[in-house]
Structure formats: structure tokens, C-alpha cells
Design an enzyme around this catalytic site. Sequence first.
Site, PDB file in Angstrom:
ATOM      1  N   TYR A 129     -94.562 -20.335  58.975  1.00  0.00           N
ATOM      2  CA  TYR A 129     -93.642 -20.818  60.018  1.00  0.00           C
ATOM      3  C   TYR A 129     -93.308 -22.278  59.772  1.00  0.00           C
ATOM      4  CZ  TYR A 129     -98.135 -22.203  62.249  1.00  0.00           C
ATOM      5  OH  TYR A 129     -99.384 -22.702  62.516  1.00  0.00           O
ATOM      6  N   MET A 169     -92.248 -26.091  61.247  1.00  0.00           N
ATOM      7  CA  MET A 169     -92.495 -26.844  62.491  1.00  0.00           C
ATOM      8  C   MET A 169     -92.046 -28.298  62.394  1.00  0.00           C
ATOM      9  SD  MET A 169     -96.614 -27.522  62.613  1.00  0.00           S
ATOM     10  CE  MET A 169     -96.447 -28.729  63.935  1.00  0.00           C
ATOM     11  N   LYS A 196     -92.575 -32.262  64.561  1.00  0.00           N
ATOM     12  CA  LYS A 196     -93.278 -33.050  65.587  1.00  0.00           C
ATOM     13  C   LYS A 196     -92.192 -33.624  66.500  1.00  0.00           C
ATOM     14  CE  LYS A 196     -97.696 -33.082  64.035  1.00  0.00           C
ATOM     15  NZ  LYS A 196     -98.302 -34.058  63.140  1.00  0.00           N
ATOM     16  N   HIS A 222    -107.254 -32.487  65.026  1.00  0.00           N
ATOM     17  CA  HIS A 222    -106.606 -31.332  64.377  1.00  0.00           C
ATOM     18  C   HIS A 222    -107.419 -30.875  63.154  1.00  0.00           C
ATOM     19  CE1 HIS A 222    -103.458 -28.966  62.411  1.00  0.00           C
ATOM     20  NE2 HIS A 222    -103.791 -29.598  61.307  1.00  0.00           N
TER      21      HIS A 222
HETATM   22  C1  VOV Z   1    -107.475 -24.182  57.711  1.00  0.00           C
HETATM   23  C2  VOV Z   1    -106.945 -24.882  58.645  1.00  0.00           C
HETATM   24  C3  VOV Z   1    -106.451 -26.293  58.677  1.00  0.00           C
HETATM   25  C4  VOV Z   1    -107.084 -27.463  58.248  1.00  0.00           C
HETATM   26  C5  VOV Z   1    -108.459 -27.596  57.641  1.00  0.00           C
HETATM   27  C6  VOV Z   1    -106.173 -28.545  58.511  1.00  0.00           C
HETATM   28  C7  VOV Z   1    -106.478 -29.892  58.265  1.00  0.00           C
HETATM   29  C8  VOV Z   1    -105.507 -30.873  58.310  1.00  0.00           C
HETATM   30  C9  VOV Z   1    -105.761 -32.279  58.023  1.00  0.00           C
HETATM   31  C10 VOV Z   1    -107.141 -32.868  57.699  1.00  0.00           C
HETATM   32  C11 VOV Z   1    -104.544 -32.925  58.096  1.00  0.00           C
HETATM   33  C12 VOV Z   1    -104.283 -34.445  57.909  1.00  0.00           C
HETATM   34  C13 VOV Z   1    -104.437 -34.898  56.532  1.00  0.00           C
HETATM   35  C14 VOV Z   1    -103.785 -34.011  55.518  1.00  0.00           C
HETATM   36  O1  VOV Z   1    -104.555 -33.354  54.823  1.00  0.00           O
HETATM   37  O2  VOV Z   1    -102.566 -33.917  55.465  1.00  0.00           O
HETATM   38  C15 VOV Z   1    -103.550 -31.932  58.392  1.00  0.00           C
HETATM   39  C16 VOV Z   1    -102.190 -32.209  58.473  1.00  0.00           C
HETATM   40  C17 VOV Z   1    -101.279 -31.301  58.980  1.00  0.00           C
HETATM   41  N1  VOV Z   1    -101.540 -30.031  59.466  1.00  0.00           N
HETATM   42 FE1  VOV Z   1    -103.304 -29.074  59.364  1.00  0.00          FE
HETATM   43  N2  VOV Z   1    -105.005 -28.044  59.051  1.00  0.00           N
HETATM   44  C18 VOV Z   1    -105.151 -26.673  59.179  1.00  0.00           C
HETATM   45  C19 VOV Z   1    -104.253 -25.760  59.711  1.00  0.00           C
HETATM   46  C20 VOV Z   1    -103.016 -26.164  60.202  1.00  0.00           C
HETATM   47  C21 VOV Z   1    -102.155 -25.339  61.006  1.00  0.00           C
HETATM   48  C22 VOV Z   1    -102.460 -23.944  61.482  1.00  0.00           C
HETATM   49  C23 VOV Z   1    -101.027 -26.068  61.265  1.00  0.00           C
HETATM   50  C24 VOV Z   1     -99.875 -25.652  62.148  1.00  0.00           C
HETATM   51  C25 VOV Z   1    -100.022 -26.338  63.510  1.00  0.00           C
HETATM   52  C26 VOV Z   1    -100.024 -25.391  64.693  1.00  0.00           C
HETATM   53  O3  VOV Z   1    -100.290 -25.884  65.817  1.00  0.00           O
HETATM   54  O4  VOV Z   1     -99.752 -24.206  64.560  1.00  0.00           O
HETATM   55  C27 VOV Z   1    -101.153 -27.321  60.611  1.00  0.00           C
HETATM   56  C28 VOV Z   1    -100.178 -28.303  60.594  1.00  0.00           C
HETATM   57  C29 VOV Z   1    -100.367 -29.516  59.947  1.00  0.00           C
HETATM   58  C30 VOV Z   1     -99.316 -30.462  59.752  1.00  0.00           C
HETATM   59  C31 VOV Z   1     -97.862 -30.258  60.148  1.00  0.00           C
HETATM   60  C32 VOV Z   1     -99.869 -31.566  59.129  1.00  0.00           C
HETATM   61  C33 VOV Z   1     -99.123 -32.849  58.729  1.00  0.00           C
HETATM   62  C34 VOV Z   1     -99.065 -33.697  59.966  1.00  0.00           C
HETATM   63  C35 VOV Z   1     -98.475 -35.070  59.815  1.00  0.00           C
HETATM   64  O5  VOV Z   1     -98.028 -35.586  60.869  1.00  0.00           O
HETATM   65  O6  VOV Z   1     -98.427 -35.604  58.719  1.00  0.00           O
HETATM   66  N3  VOV Z   1    -102.392 -27.366  60.002  1.00  0.00           N
HETATM   67  N4  VOV Z   1    -104.154 -30.708  58.567  1.00  0.00           N
END
Ligand code: VOV
Length: 250
Positions: free
Chosen positions: A146, A148, A150, A173
Site C-alpha cells: 500500500y 502512504m 504523512k 514506530h
Molecule cells: C516489520 C515491521 C517494521 C519495522 C521493524 C519498522 C521499523 C522502522 C524504522 C526503525 C523506521 C525509521 C528508520 C528507517 O529505518 O527508515 C521506519 C520508517 C518507516 N516506516 Fe516502518 N517499520 C515496520 C513496518 C512498517 C509498516 C507496517 C509501515 C506502514 C505504516 C502503517 O501504519 O501502516 C511502515 C511505514 C514506515 C515509513 C513510511 C517509514 C519512513 C518514515 C519517515 O518519515 O521517514 N513501517 N520503520
Amino acid sequence: MSANEALLTLEGWYTYHNFRTINWEKWKAASAAERQEALDELNALIRTWEANEGENQGSTAVYSILGHKADLVFMFLRPTMQELDEIKTAFNKTRFAAYTEAPYSYVSVVELSNYVHNPGEDPKANPHVRDRLYPILPKWEHICFYPMNKKRDLQDNWYMLSMQERQEMMRSHGLIGRSYAGRVKQIIGGSVGFDDWEWGVTLFANDPLEFKHIVYEMRFDEVSARFGEFGNFLVGNVLNVETLAKKLEV
Ligand code: VOV
């Protein structure tokens, strides 16, 4: 609130999700020989994608998509946009492509945001970071994709928050995400300037309920609850050459 604290991002392989629907009427109207030729040609292409992955020059995953939005997705990671373009063109030139339509696609680049980093370290020298920027897609049973954004509303504008506020939310998160380690693998594609949303989220799991649980749990976490805006969700089951051939049997 403070403005212009743009975040440093790290970019890895470029990504292209090619969603296709199958025109069953046309496929069924083709002769058995025509279908076999189309399938052989498609399989030969899949073998080239597998060879590319074997040489660590990218990664590819093929899934069958549920619901009406698509029937298949071919997901590609490659070092350059040129390679993604060549892949798109090579696919479109196949006989099989003529039996399909492209209801959706997504272009992004594997992105890590530097919210959690070790100061002074060259992140790209860190093997864990490299594994995340240049990942081999797990051929787990299920995929969920999907796009997305911010939010940028007056009261809830992610891009007007201070780095510290964003860091705190992203830490929370990350903690939720890490509690799914080994069960959900995420690939975050940054798509600002490339596609219609800011990120394309691709999740892999062996149990599809993990998608429901992680997405639901994140909805209660501030960064998703306040700032997350979501596009269409697509979910699917893994395919290989044999199961793809079976799906296409008529
Ligand atoms: C297995 C699951 C999992 C894990 C471990 C995880 C971890 C992390 C870390 C540690 C970080 C920050 C540093 C980096 O590593 O980028 C992120 C970053 C990010 N994430 Fe995440 N996320 C997951 C999973 C995960 C999901 C399911 C989603 C969808 C959100 C939802 O509501 O449906 C998501 C989104 C994001 C996004 C859009 C970003 C970038 C944001 C920004 O503003 O730059 N993410 N994410």
C-alpha cells in the site's frame, strides 16, 4: 515547531511494482500452442530475473493478487531506473503481456530514514544497513502493498514538526515494528518525486493475519494514528514458475 529540518535519507535499489490483470477471455480464446509459447517466453524472462538475483544485482518477487484490483504483481528491485525501464519494456514485448492489462504500478527507491543512526558512522559501511538498502525479497507466502503519506494539515503537519518530535514518534514506530521481527519483513520505498504518494510500503509474511495485526497495531501508534494517510491495499500469495503455470491453466 521548527521548519526545514529536512531528514537525511539513505537510498538503495530502485523499485517497480508491476500489477497486472489477466484478460481471461482473450487468454482462453488463444490456442493451447499460443498459450504454451507465451508461458515459455514468460518463464524464460523469469529465469533472467532469477539469474540477476543470483548475481546480487537486484531482486524480484512474483505474487498472485486477491480481489478485483489486480491478478498478479511482479515486484522488482534494481540498481538503476534504466534497468527498471528495460524490465518494463521487455515484459511489455512478451506475448503474455498482450493477455494482460496494467491497472496499477508503483515506482520508488528503497529508503531508510536516518531517525535512528549511530553518530559518526558511515551508514552505508554498516552491513545491516546495506542488507536493508539492497534486500533480497523474501519469497514468503504473502505480500501486502500500500502507498502512504504523512499528513500536512494545519494542526497535524508532519513536515513542520521538530526533528526531536519526529524522532520520538519514529522510535515508537520502530519498537512496534521490531516486535514483529521474523514474522513481518518490510520494504519501505520512498517515492517523493517518483510516484503519487510519499512511500510505498511492501510487507511480507507467512501468515496473512500478521498484516492485519501490524497495520492495526500501528494505527494506535501516534505517527500512524495522527499522520498516516493510506492508499489502496493489495494482498497476495507467492507464485513460482510451477504455481504460475497452474494459475494460467485453462
Ligand atoms: C516489520 C515491521 C517494521 C519495522 C521493524 C519498522 C521499523 C522502522 C524504522 C526503525 C523506521 C525509521 C528508520 C528507517 O529505518 O527508515 C521506519 C520508517 C518507516 N516506516 Fe516502518 N517499520 C515496520 C513496518 C512498517 C509498516 C507496517 C509501515 C506502514 C505504516 C502503517 O501504519 O501502516 C511502515 C511505514 C514506515 C515509513 C513510511 C517509514 C519512513 C518514515 C519517515 O518519515 O521517514 N513501517 N520503520
